[in-house]
Design a protein around this motif. Structure first.
Motif, PDB file in Angstrom:
ATOM      1  N   ARG A  31       0.704  -1.311  -0.160  1.00  0.00           N
ATOM      2  CA  ARG A  31       0.089   0.082   0.062  1.00  0.00           C
ATOM      3  C   ARG A  31       0.836   1.133   0.128  1.00  0.00           C
ATOM      4  O   ARG A  31       0.380   2.235  -0.551  1.00  0.00           O
ATOM      5  CB  ARG A  31      -0.776  -0.026   1.258  1.00  0.00           C
ATOM      6  CG  ARG A  31      -1.906  -1.166   1.050  1.00  0.00           C
ATOM      7  CD  ARG A  31      -2.701  -1.374   2.497  1.00  0.00           C
ATOM      8  NE  ARG A  31      -3.934  -2.329   2.207  1.00  0.00           N
ATOM      9  CZ  ARG A  31      -4.530  -3.042   3.214  1.00  0.00           C
ATOM     10  NH1 ARG A  31      -4.165  -2.762   4.417  1.00  0.00           N
ATOM     11  NH2 ARG A  31      -5.294  -3.894   2.792  1.00  0.00           N
ATOM     12  N   ASP A  32       2.154   1.273   0.414  1.00  0.00           N
ATOM     13  CA  ASP A  32       2.874   2.410   0.333  1.00  0.00           C
ATOM     14  C   ASP A  32       3.867   2.457  -0.651  1.00  0.00           C
ATOM     15  O   ASP A  32       3.780   3.667  -0.899  1.00  0.00           O
ATOM     16  CB  ASP A  32       4.000   2.285   1.734  1.00  0.00           C
ATOM     17  CG  ASP A  32       3.252   2.421   3.298  1.00  0.00           C
ATOM     18  OD1 ASP A  32       2.028   2.775   3.135  1.00  0.00           O
ATOM     19  OD2 ASP A  32       4.215   2.097   4.161  1.00  0.00           O
ATOM     20  N   MET A  34       3.294   0.901  -3.853  1.00  0.00           N
ATOM     21  CA  MET A  34       2.872   0.506  -5.302  1.00  0.00           C
ATOM     22  C   MET A  34       1.999   1.472  -5.689  1.00  0.00           C
ATOM     23  O   MET A  34       0.708   2.159  -4.973  1.00  0.00           O
ATOM     24  CB  MET A  34       1.731  -0.772  -5.210  1.00  0.00           C
ATOM     25  CG  MET A  34       1.321  -1.324  -6.165  1.00  0.00           C
ATOM     26  SD  MET A  34       2.698  -1.836  -7.158  1.00  0.00           S
ATOM     27  CE  MET A  34       1.692  -2.370  -9.059  1.00  0.00           C
ATOM     28  N   ASN A  35       1.997   2.141  -6.879  1.00  0.00           N
ATOM     29  CA  ASN A  35       1.494   3.368  -7.621  1.00  0.00           C
ATOM     30  C   ASN A  35       0.379   2.586  -8.645  1.00  0.00           C
ATOM     31  O   ASN A  35       0.827   2.179  -9.544  1.00  0.00           O
ATOM     32  CB  ASN A  35       2.298   4.087  -7.893  1.00  0.00           C
ATOM     33  CG  ASN A  35       1.666   5.233  -8.779  1.00  0.00           C
ATOM     34  OD1 ASN A  35       0.438   5.578  -9.039  1.00  0.00           O
ATOM     35  ND2 ASN A  35       2.483   6.413  -9.050  1.00  0.00           N
ATOM     36  N   ALA A  37      -1.371   4.136 -10.564  1.00  0.00           N
ATOM     37  CA  ALA A  37      -1.369   4.466 -11.828  1.00  0.00           C
ATOM     38  C   ALA A  37      -0.187   4.429 -12.684  1.00  0.00           C
ATOM     39  O   ALA A  37      -0.054   4.902 -13.808  1.00  0.00           O
ATOM     40  CB  ALA A  37      -1.301   6.195 -11.607  1.00  0.00           C
ATOM     41  N   LYS A  38       0.842   3.690 -11.992  1.00  0.00           N
ATOM     42  CA  LYS A  38       2.260   3.479 -12.684  1.00  0.00           C
ATOM     43  C   LYS A  38       2.510   1.945 -12.167  1.00  0.00           C
ATOM     44  O   LYS A  38       3.606   1.873 -11.151  1.00  0.00           O
ATOM     45  CB  LYS A  38       3.197   4.391 -12.539  1.00  0.00           C
ATOM     46  CG  LYS A  38       2.986   5.716 -12.859  1.00  0.00           C
ATOM     47  CD  LYS A  38       3.973   6.956 -12.453  1.00  0.00           C
ATOM     48  CE  LYS A  38       3.665   8.224 -12.974  1.00  0.00           C
ATOM     49  NZ  LYS A  38       4.638   9.158 -12.810  1.00  0.00           N
ATOM     50  N   SER A  42       6.244   1.091 -10.928  1.00  0.00           N
ATOM     51  CA  SER A  42       6.553   0.918  -9.112  1.00  0.00           C
ATOM     52  C   SER A  42       6.854  -0.516  -8.554  1.00  0.00           C
ATOM     53  O   SER A  42       7.274  -0.638  -7.480  1.00  0.00           O
ATOM     54  CB  SER A  42       5.399   1.691  -8.382  1.00  0.00           C
ATOM     55  OG  SER A  42       4.118   0.784  -9.015  1.00  0.00           O
ATOM     56  N   TRP A  43       6.529  -1.319  -9.638  1.00  0.00           N
ATOM     57  CA  TRP A  43       6.504  -2.874  -9.125  1.00  0.00           C
ATOM     58  C   TRP A  43       8.097  -3.218  -8.471  1.00  0.00           C
ATOM     59  O   TRP A  43       8.086  -3.852  -7.622  1.00  0.00           O
ATOM     60  CB  TRP A  43       5.937  -3.786 -10.116  1.00  0.00           C
ATOM     61  CG  TRP A  43       6.161  -5.079  -9.696  1.00  0.00           C
ATOM     62  CD1 TRP A  43       6.898  -6.161 -10.178  1.00  0.00           C
ATOM     63  CD2 TRP A  43       5.609  -5.788  -8.635  1.00  0.00           C
ATOM     64  NE1 TRP A  43       6.838  -7.360  -9.666  1.00  0.00           N
ATOM     65  CE2 TRP A  43       6.201  -7.109  -8.578  1.00  0.00           C
ATOM     66  CE3 TRP A  43       4.983  -5.074  -7.493  1.00  0.00           C
ATOM     67  CZ2 TRP A  43       5.895  -8.047  -7.536  1.00  0.00           C
ATOM     68  CZ3 TRP A  43       4.482  -6.169  -6.449  1.00  0.00           C
ATOM     69  CH2 TRP A  43       4.905  -7.640  -6.577  1.00  0.00           C
ATOM     70  N   GLN A 119      -8.605   1.083  -6.868  1.00  0.00           N
ATOM     71  CA  GLN A 119      -8.649   0.644  -5.461  1.00  0.00           C
ATOM     72  C   GLN A 119      -9.004  -0.835  -5.345  1.00  0.00           C
ATOM     73  O   GLN A 119      -8.439  -1.543  -4.586  1.00  0.00           O
ATOM     74  CB  GLN A 119      -9.736   1.616  -4.666  1.00  0.00           C
ATOM     75  CG  GLN A 119      -9.584   1.368  -3.250  1.00  0.00           C
ATOM     76  CD  GLN A 119      -8.206   1.394  -2.516  1.00  0.00           C
ATOM     77  OE1 GLN A 119      -7.593   2.493  -3.058  1.00  0.00           O
ATOM     78  NE2 GLN A 119      -8.048   0.397  -1.676  1.00  0.00           N
TER      79      GLN A 119
END
Length: 259
Positions: A31-32, A34-35, A37-38, A42-43, A119
């Motif tokens: 949750r902190d 991972m984006n 939208a990207k 971010s992965w 979400q």
């Protein structure tokens, strides 16, 4: 001397606590970092942070199993012959990273393709990721138990110890009670006592005599298995037990701890 059922249940409970604490850390990273939208960008950072968390959980699970096996063996046999519990199966980095990939970005994208909001997709992936990472962590202790029982001449077999709310499959396997290493399971619809699944709370516990007590809810589960499958065999018995468990057994079950 027979194994201590209370010791077995404490062991299962501590393993569950290890898994729960690890899951909290996994969710926090997801949750902190991972984006949604990207996802791809971010992965890699998310995965890099998750790998040591799972590896640490697996090490803790394995160490608990080693200590617990040795303690149970000593208490049951009073034998000091130098036997040491076996090491866990190694967790290859490729396997761990692949599991994280499938339950992280792949699951997220699958949920988006199915019409979920970002979400909702994040939460769907989180559920999958927690289940898989807990499985990989607890595999450390489970493999120690399995390999130690197989290697130990003093061990007669094992029992499957579950919580008070197992799925139908785990309830069925736990109903077998102590399973002996020399027992033939070919044709037994309830074989597979060493199989586990994501979000599974079960653990194996060693047996050192041929007169082991049932542990926890297993004895009542055995009575329920006999009652609900009477007159049936094979897959028909399995299906009858599953239908009963899912329709009324799971919610109405009066485990000893609830009585």
């Amino acid at each position: 001397m027979a194994a201590n059922p209370g010791q077995a249940q404490r062991y299962r409970g501590i393993q569950a606590l290890i898994a729960a604490r690890m899951a909290q850390r996994v969710l926090q990273v997801w949750r902190d970092l991972m984006n949604p939208a990207k996802v791809d960008a971010s992965w890699l950072a998310v995965r890099a942070a998750l790998v040591p968390i799972v590896e640490q959980g697996r090490q803790q699970s394995a160490e608990l199993a080693r200590v617990s096996y040795a303690d149970a063996r000593r208490a049951a046999t009073a034998v000091e012959d130098g036997f040491k519990p076996q090491d866990p199966l190694p967790l290859l980095l490729d396997r761990l990273e692949s599991a994280l990939d499938v339950t992280g970005p792949v699951e997220f994208k699958r949920a988006i393709a199915a019409g979920k909001t970002p979400q909702q997709a994040m939460e769907a992936a989180a559920v999958r990721m927690v289940g898989t990472t807990q499985y990989l962590a607890l595999e450390g202790g489970r493999s120690v138990m399995k390999r130690s029982i197989e290697a130990d001449e003093s061990a007669t077999g094992w029992a499957r110890v579950t919580d008070n709310d197992p799925c139908a499959w785990c309830a069925m396997l736990a109903s077998r009670g102590p399973v002996y290493k020399t027992a033939r399971t070919a044709g037994d619809p309830r074989k597979g006592g060493n199989s586990y699944h994501d979000h599974c709370a079960c653990q194996a516990w060693p047996a050192f005599t041929h007169d082991e007590p049932f542990i926890g809810i297993a004895e009542k589960l055995y009575d329920d298995w006999l009652r609900t499958t009477r007159g049936r065999g094979g897959k028909h018995a399995v299906n009858a037990f599953r239908r009963w468990w899912e329709s009324e057994g799971r919610t109405a079950y009066a485990a000893p701890e609830r009585s």
